[in-house]
Structure formats: C-alpha cells, structure tokens
Design a protein around this motif. Structure first.
Motif, short mmCIF file in Angstrom:
data_model
loop_
_atom_site.label_atom_id
_atom_site.label_comp_id
_atom_site.label_asym_id
_atom_site.label_seq_id
_atom_site.Cartn_x
_atom_site.Cartn_y
_atom_site.Cartn_z
N ARG A 124 0.84 -1.20 0.00
CA ARG A 124 0.00 0.00 0.00
C ARG A 124 0.87 1.25 0.00
N THR A 127 -0.53 7.07 -4.61
CA THR A 127 -0.61 6.91 -6.07
C THR A 127 0.22 8.00 -6.75
N THR A 167 -9.51 5.02 -4.16
CA THR A 167 -8.12 4.69 -4.48
C THR A 167 -7.39 5.85 -5.12
N ALA A 171 -3.45 3.45 -2.66
CA ALA A 171 -3.98 2.19 -3.17
C ALA A 171 -3.24 1.03 -2.53
N ASN A 173 -2.55 -3.34 -2.34
CA ASN A 173 -2.32 -4.45 -3.27
C ASN A 173 -1.64 -3.95 -4.55
N MET A 174 -0.69 -3.02 -4.39
CA MET A 174 -0.10 -2.35 -5.55
C MET A 174 1.33 -2.81 -5.79
N SER A 193 -2.63 -1.67 -9.15
CA SER A 193 -3.23 -2.21 -7.93
C SER A 193 -4.29 -3.23 -8.30
N ARG A 215 -9.43 -1.40 -8.47
CA ARG A 215 -8.24 -1.50 -9.33
C ARG A 215 -7.73 -0.11 -9.68
#
Length: 405
Positions: A124, A127, A167, A171, A173-174, A193, A215
C-alpha cells in the motif's frame, strides 16, 4: 589463543552483518488549535420564501495542521553489488486525543528491492497522481490550507454528484516500479493495484462480480534540475455504482480517469507553484436506452512560498469546477454546475530542523450546491425552519506546533 581469535572473528563478522542492515523508528507529532465556521444560506424559490443565513462553528484541538501526524518503522539491508532490500510501515496517529495509534499501517506498508535498475515496490502506497498534487501545493495538501483538488478527486465534495474515488490518494495491493535516480534529473514511476474481486463461472444473473472496483493503474514522469521541477501523471481508478432500485438494482462498473500537470520554479527569494488537473467520471450504461452522462472535473492551483529568515510564508489559490455534460432542456431553467474556490495564507517558523511553529488562515466559497470546507470542521446546516439551505462559505484558522523525529 585460537579460541580467542575465533571469538573475535565471529564478533567482527556479526558487527559487519549488522552494519549492513538498519532499522529506523520515525514519526511526526503535530497539534493545533483550530476554529472553523461554515455558513449556509437559503435560496428563495419565490418572493414569499424567507431568507436565512445560518452558521455552524466549531473550535477544537486538532492534529496534522502542518504535517500529517504519524508513526513508522523503516529498514534497509545492503545485499551487495548495489542491490538492497527495504521495508516501510507507516501508521496514522491522532495525538490530539490519543484515540488512534499504531492499529494499522494505512499510510504506507511496502517492501522493496532496489538497485541500478531502479526500484520495485509492493504494498500500500500513495498513487502517482496524488504525489503530483502534494508536490505542487505549497501546503502539501495538509491542514486547512490544503488544495481543493485532492478533496474533489476523492469525491468528498458534497452536492456535486461526483463518484467516490477511494483509491485516488492511496492504493493497496499495488506493484510499482520507480526509475533509478541517476537519469540526469528525470524521475517517475508506474503502479498497478489489484482489485482482488472473486469471479463466478458461470456469471450470476445480476452480474454482481462484473465490476473492477478497487483496481488502480497509474504513472508519473517528471524532470527536476536547478530551480525547475515539472511532472505529469495519469491514472485510471475503477469504481462502481448502483443502477436501478429494489430487486432490479444492478452494480455497474465505472472509471475515473485523471490527468494532472504540475510545476515549480525557485527564484531564491520566492518559489512559484502551479498545477492543472482534469478528471472524468465515466459510468457504463445499463443499456443504450438509459445512458449515464459522465462528469468532468477541472481544477487548478497557483501558489507561492517566500523564505524569511528561519521561517516561510505560504499562500495559494485553488479552484474546482464540475461539468455534468447535461443536454440543455427546452423551455426550462437549466441548473448551473457547482464549483468551489479557496484562498489560503500561512506562516511557518522553524525553531530547529525538527520543530516548527505555524499558523494558517483559509476561506472557501461555494456556488451552485458545492459543499467544500476548509477542513474537517462542522457540517453545513441543511435546513432551518423547514427551509432548505445551501452551503455558501467556510472560514477557518489554526495555530500549532510540529515536531518530527
């Protein structure tokens, strides 16, 4: 003698190994006295409708006025040959009341592998688009002076109809890749992500798993050399919305696409800031007979910082506008689209490299139903004596101290 030499050799080896790895505890504790006043006004539909102007005020001890309060752990291990591995765990804290501590690492939780090729980072993180927003805002999107652009892109401006974009700022799961630092001033990164949505086969009748909500795909490239720093970013964040009602309600996919461009130029006596941002909230129609118009969001910011001895003056003006892309109706009054603008002025006095005193004042003006505020103050009053009210303006100031370690 041999045993002594072996012990000394082992201790030296352990010392060398430990010298190759470092773990650091770091953080920021920021507290401020804050006052915010939000004014709502009635919009008379007829001459017989009474006019009201109502204010909601709140005074509080807040946190994160100059820098976001946080507590974190980071470490790096030298793997040799120019290769290194590292981790970063950073948690938000609310030091004003002590209610939030290290209960999660929602600010950042990553593990990385870096070398001459650049850096691969997993977990995480912020962005690419929000890095631009923060870098080209004199207030770094912190405290009551922060730019409207991030609030608008997160979908937090009430009354605008802009979709929620969870997100946009960070974000999970990136997987990211960062360019190496020796490219003559060029920098940048790419990120993807995963939405991690379970798919069914065959699909359900309602298609509840057809969206890609969560996503994120984004990237950023910039150039910094001497007094100049300029960067551009683009991102697509997948969202969803509900079409229909009751038993016929269906989750439909949507996409929010964001482009922004920012720059600074440091003259020495003053540093100028500028940013332009444009987003489009696109929603897939249920069928060709029920199209869902997209919403365009345009924002810009201009700002300046001026060093004065151990201190710094900061000022900015930002604005966001919405375009619903509505088809004008014949023989009807077309409602104008909402917009907000904000002016902020502040001063930071550095007592040392780690401790600073600061003060900020800011004002937001809303039009056509937008409901932005200068900070996390009270909500606007929506009704008074059964008369509907609209947000009009928000005014606030804060004074505080920040210590980093």
């Amino acid at each position: 003698m041999k045993k002594s030499l072996l012990v000394l050799a082992a201790m030296a080896a352990c010392g060398a190994a430990s010298a190759q790895s470092t773990v650091t505890l770091f953080g920021v504790v920021d507290a401020a006295y804050r006052n915010v006043s939000n004014k709502s006004e009635s919009v008379p539909a007829t001459l017989f409708t009474p006019y009201y102007s109502v204010k909601a005020r709140r005074t509080e001890l807040a946190n994160s006025g100059l820098s976001s309060s946080r507590l974190g752990f980071r470490g790096v291990e030298d793997l040799g040959g120019g290769l290194s591995a590292s981790f970063w765990l950073e948690a938000p804290i609310t030091n004003d009341d002590g209610a939030t501590g290290v209960s999660n690492f929602s600010r950042r939780s990553t593990v990385s592998l870096a070398g001459s090729f650049g850096e691969f980072r997993i977990g995480r993180d912020k962005t690419a688009t929000v890095l631009n927003d923060e870098q080209f805002d004199p207030f770094g999107d912190t405290g009551i002076g922060g730019s409207l652009i991030i609030d608008a892109n997160e979908g937090s401006l009430s009354g605008t109809g802009y979709g929620s974009n969870s997100t946009y700022k960070r974000a999970g799961n990136m997987v990211q890749y960062f360019l190496p630092r020796n490219l003559g001033g060029f920098y940048g990164n790419l990120g993807y992500s995963f939405h991690e949505i379970t798919r069914l086969s065959p699909d359900t009748i309602t298609g509840a798993d057809r969206t890609n909500t969560g996503r994120h795909i984004g990237g950023r490239v910039g150039y910094a050399s001497g007094p100049v720093d300029v960067a551009v970013s683009y991102a697509q964040n997948d969202t969803s919305f509900t079409s229909g009602s009751g038993s016929s309600a269906v989750a439909r996919p949507g996409k929010i696409k964001t482009f922004n461009l920012g720059a600074t130029y440091d003259f020495g006596v003053a540093k100028l800031f500028g940013e332009y941002s444009r987003s489009k909230d696109q929603r897939d129609p249920l069928n060709i007979f029920t199209p869902v118009p997209s919403t365009d969001l345009t924002g810009y910011l201009i700002g300046v910082t001026v060093p004065i001895g151990p201190g710094q003056i900061r000022a900015s003006y930002s604005q966001v506008k919405y375009d619903y892309n509505r088809v004008p109706a014949l023989f009807a009054v077309n409602t104008p689209d909402p917009k907000s603008n904000k002016f902020a002025l502040g001063y930071v006095h550095n007592l040392s490299k780690r401790t600073a005193l600061y003060g900020t004042i800011a004002r937001v003006t809303n039009k056509n139903g937008a409901g932005n505020t200068v900070g996390a103050g009270p909500s606007y009053v929506a009704t008074y004596n059964r008369v509907a009210l609209q947000p009009k303006s928000s005014m606030g100031y804060e004074f505080g101290i920040r210590h980093s370690f």
